[in-house]
Write an enzyme that holds these catalytic residues in place. Structure first.
Site, PDB file in Angstrom:
ATOM      1  N   SER A 182      45.804 -20.019  60.341  1.00  0.00           N
ATOM      2  CA  SER A 182      47.184 -20.116  59.860  1.00  0.00           C
ATOM      3  C   SER A 182      48.075 -21.021  60.694  1.00  0.00           C
ATOM      4  O   SER A 182      49.108 -21.470  60.212  1.00  0.00           O
ATOM      5  CB  SER A 182      47.795 -18.726  59.781  1.00  0.00           C
ATOM      6  OG  SER A 182      47.771 -18.115  61.052  1.00  0.00           O
ATOM      7  N   HIS A 210      44.752 -16.716  54.076  1.00  0.00           N
ATOM      8  CA  HIS A 210      45.419 -17.976  53.703  1.00  0.00           C
ATOM      9  C   HIS A 210      44.555 -18.832  52.775  1.00  0.00           C
ATOM     10  O   HIS A 210      44.904 -19.971  52.481  1.00  0.00           O
ATOM     11  CB  HIS A 210      45.794 -18.774  54.954  1.00  0.00           C
ATOM     12  CG  HIS A 210      46.980 -18.215  55.672  1.00  0.00           C
ATOM     13  ND1 HIS A 210      48.271 -18.494  55.319  1.00  0.00           N
ATOM     14  CD2 HIS A 210      47.054 -17.359  56.729  1.00  0.00           C
ATOM     15  CE1 HIS A 210      49.106 -17.858  56.129  1.00  0.00           C
ATOM     16  NE2 HIS A 210      48.389 -17.149  56.998  1.00  0.00           N
ATOM     17  N   LYS A 241      50.360 -12.810  50.456  1.00  0.00           N
ATOM     18  CA  LYS A 241      50.613 -14.252  50.593  1.00  0.00           C
ATOM     19  C   LYS A 241      50.635 -14.898  49.209  1.00  0.00           C
ATOM     20  O   LYS A 241      51.598 -14.725  48.482  1.00  0.00           O
ATOM     21  CB  LYS A 241      49.605 -14.834  51.579  1.00  0.00           C
ATOM     22  CG  LYS A 241      49.935 -14.314  52.972  1.00  0.00           C
ATOM     23  CD  LYS A 241      49.050 -14.754  54.076  1.00  0.00           C
ATOM     24  CE  LYS A 241      49.632 -14.237  55.380  1.00  0.00           C
ATOM     25  NZ  LYS A 241      48.636 -13.626  56.265  1.00  0.00           N
TER      26      LYS A 241
HETATM   27  C1  LIG Z   1      48.718 -12.514  57.196  1.00  0.00           C
HETATM   28  C2  LIG Z   1      47.349 -12.240  57.665  1.00  0.00           C
HETATM   29  C3  LIG Z   1      46.840 -10.949  57.702  1.00  0.00           C
HETATM   30  C4  LIG Z   1      47.705  -9.751  57.418  1.00  0.00           C
HETATM   31  O1  LIG Z   1      47.963  -9.599  56.080  1.00  0.00           O
HETATM   32  P1  LIG Z   1      49.080  -8.524  55.644  1.00  0.00           P
HETATM   33  O2  LIG Z   1      48.706  -8.181  54.260  1.00  0.00           O
HETATM   34  O3  LIG Z   1      50.395  -9.191  55.758  1.00  0.00           O
HETATM   35  O4  LIG Z   1      48.959  -7.370  56.570  1.00  0.00           O
HETATM   36  C5  LIG Z   1      45.540 -10.767  58.071  1.00  0.00           C
HETATM   37  N1  LIG Z   1      44.750 -11.814  58.410  1.00  0.00           N
HETATM   38  C6  LIG Z   1      45.209 -13.081  58.389  1.00  0.00           C
HETATM   39  C7  LIG Z   1      44.292 -14.198  58.756  1.00  0.00           C
HETATM   40  C8  LIG Z   1      46.523 -13.336  58.037  1.00  0.00           C
HETATM   41  O5  LIG Z   1      46.975 -14.583  58.030  1.00  0.00           O
END
Ligand SMILES: *Cc1c(COP(=O)(O)O)cnc(C)c1O
Length: 395
Positions: A182, A210, A241
């Site tokens: 990310s 992502h 996301k």
């Molecule tokens: C955002 C993210 C998470 C967490 O996801 P949520 O649903 O917001 O808890 C987990 N792993 C990665 C790689 C992320 O970018």
């Protein structure tokens, strides 16, 4: 008696070191423009890749579920029975991802923390990329397996760690990687990771937070992107996301999902997300399933913006995805750049600095969305150019 005086001291220390996290306040729906701290600004921050977070189709699905099921899930699914709407989401997700089964969790973070310790334990080894997400790191810590960390996306180093684990007599081995990283927007070489893991009979888990809604056909994720269907044991996903809602899930072979229903602690000991959330998630999966339009627009927006920024002389680092890091190096420059974007240009784009990324690798991370119009992107690029010139970053 001041029992929390140590916290006051630690907070003061954070402020002195410039590491104190100030949270801005948003008073509008998620979209290409936001009202942040009372000011209308272009949104270059959110993970709302496809603009679904405020999509009227998701909102009306949530309202309908509210009418039909009410607001609360009642209790933990294994104890008080699961609502059928949660089953429906899991079936739709499994079909969308092209796997045997899926299980939903309260968040992507929870999916990682609840899955890793359920799959491996004492006598097992986890081999994990050095830049993996915090929720993977915490999941690894919750497991009694021992851990080996390989250099970022370095498949030779992964092979060396796997050989070590086998030489030490590991019972089971689990390789874990983020799909898309990310902070840099680079893609894990999952094809070579799977090949290498196969050679050592190691399971592979990929966190596609992502990658969903971004990579693969119509956003089916990194496994689809590399054509690795049936060769990855665990795909972790988030609904927060690209899908635009909230929640997490694991997709994979039936025994993995069935085992998680029996042994994953957040599934057993924490209530599920609410029916309106689940209904919105279902609507979101259906939208992606029906058309690649939003995903295609995301990529064409990203390509346009990145080309424009590169032509202006900005260094966009390693990005292979719509995550666009504008590399600035110096921490102070990045903070000042972000401040000028917000105050002078009405552009909301977050500076990311140590300790989230290494010292001297500070950047502004621009998150491109399908919801941005060409005019929005043009506006943003012009703002970057003006601030970049004023700070001597570009000429
Ligand atoms: C955002 C993210 C998470 C967490 O996801 P949520 O649903 O917001 O808890 C987990 N792993 C990665 C790689 C992320 O970018």
């Amino acid at each position: 008696m001041d029992k929390v005086g140590y916290l006051r001291d630690l907070l003061a220390e954070l402020r002195e070191q410039g590491l104190y996290n100030t949270i801005r306040h948003i008073d509008s729906p998620q979209g290409p423009w936001l009202v942040v701290d009372g000011k209308r600004v272009l949104n270059f921050c959110s993970n709302n890749y496809l603009g679904l977070a405020s999509d009227p189709r998701l909102v009306s699905a949530a309202k309908a579920a509210l009418g039909r099921y009410g607001i609360g899930p009642g209790a933990v699914r294994t104890i008080a029975g699961t609502m059928t709407i949660h089953d429906e989401l899991e079936e739709k997700l499994a079909r969308f991802k092209g796997v045997e089964a899926a299980i939903s969790f309260q968040a992507g973070f929870v999916a990682n923390a609840g899955t890793i310790p359920a799959l491996v334990g004492d006598g097992d080894v986890i081999v994990t990329d050095e830049l993996n997400h915090a929720s993977i790191i915490d999941g690894v810590r919750l497991s009694k397996a021992s851990r080996k960390i390989y250099r970022h996306c370095d498949v030779d180093d992964l092979a060396a760690k796997l050989a070590e684990a086998r030489a030490e007599g590991a019972r089971r081995i689990l390789v874990i990687t983020d799909g898309v990283f990310s902070m840099d927007g680079d893609i894990a070489p999952l094809d070579r990771i799977v090949e290498t893991a196969d050679a050592y009979e190691a399971m592979v888990m990929v966190d596609d937070a992502h990658g969903e809604g971004v990579l693969g056909k119509g956003g089916r994720g990194i496994v689809d992107h590399f054509g690795l269907h049936g060769r990855v044991e665990v795909e972790v996903g988030t609904m927060s996301k690209a899908f635009g809602v909230v929640g997490g899930y694991v997709a994979g072979p039936a025994p993995v999902v069935e085992w998680l229903r029996q042994r994953s602690r957040p599934f057993l000991f924490s209530s599920a997300v609410t029916p309106p959330d689940v209904a919105a998630c279902i609507a979101s999966v259906e939208i992606l399933d029906a058309s690649t339009e939003l995903v295609d627009r995301l990529w064409s927006n990203a390509a346009w913006f990145k080309e424009r920024m590169a032509a202006a002389g900005f260094d966009l680092g390693l990005s292979q995805t719509p995550i666009t890091p504008v590399m600035l190096g110096d921490e102070q420059t990045a903070q000042e750049f972000s401040r000028r974007l917000f105050d002078d240009e009405a552009v909301f784009a977050q500076a990311i600095a140590y300790p989230t990324v290494p010292l001297g690798k500070a950047r502004i991370r621009v998150m491109i969305s399908a919801a941005h119009s060409r005019e929005d992107l043009e506006y943003g690029a012009e703002a970057f150019l003006r601030v970049g010139r004023s700070l001597g970053v570009v000429s």
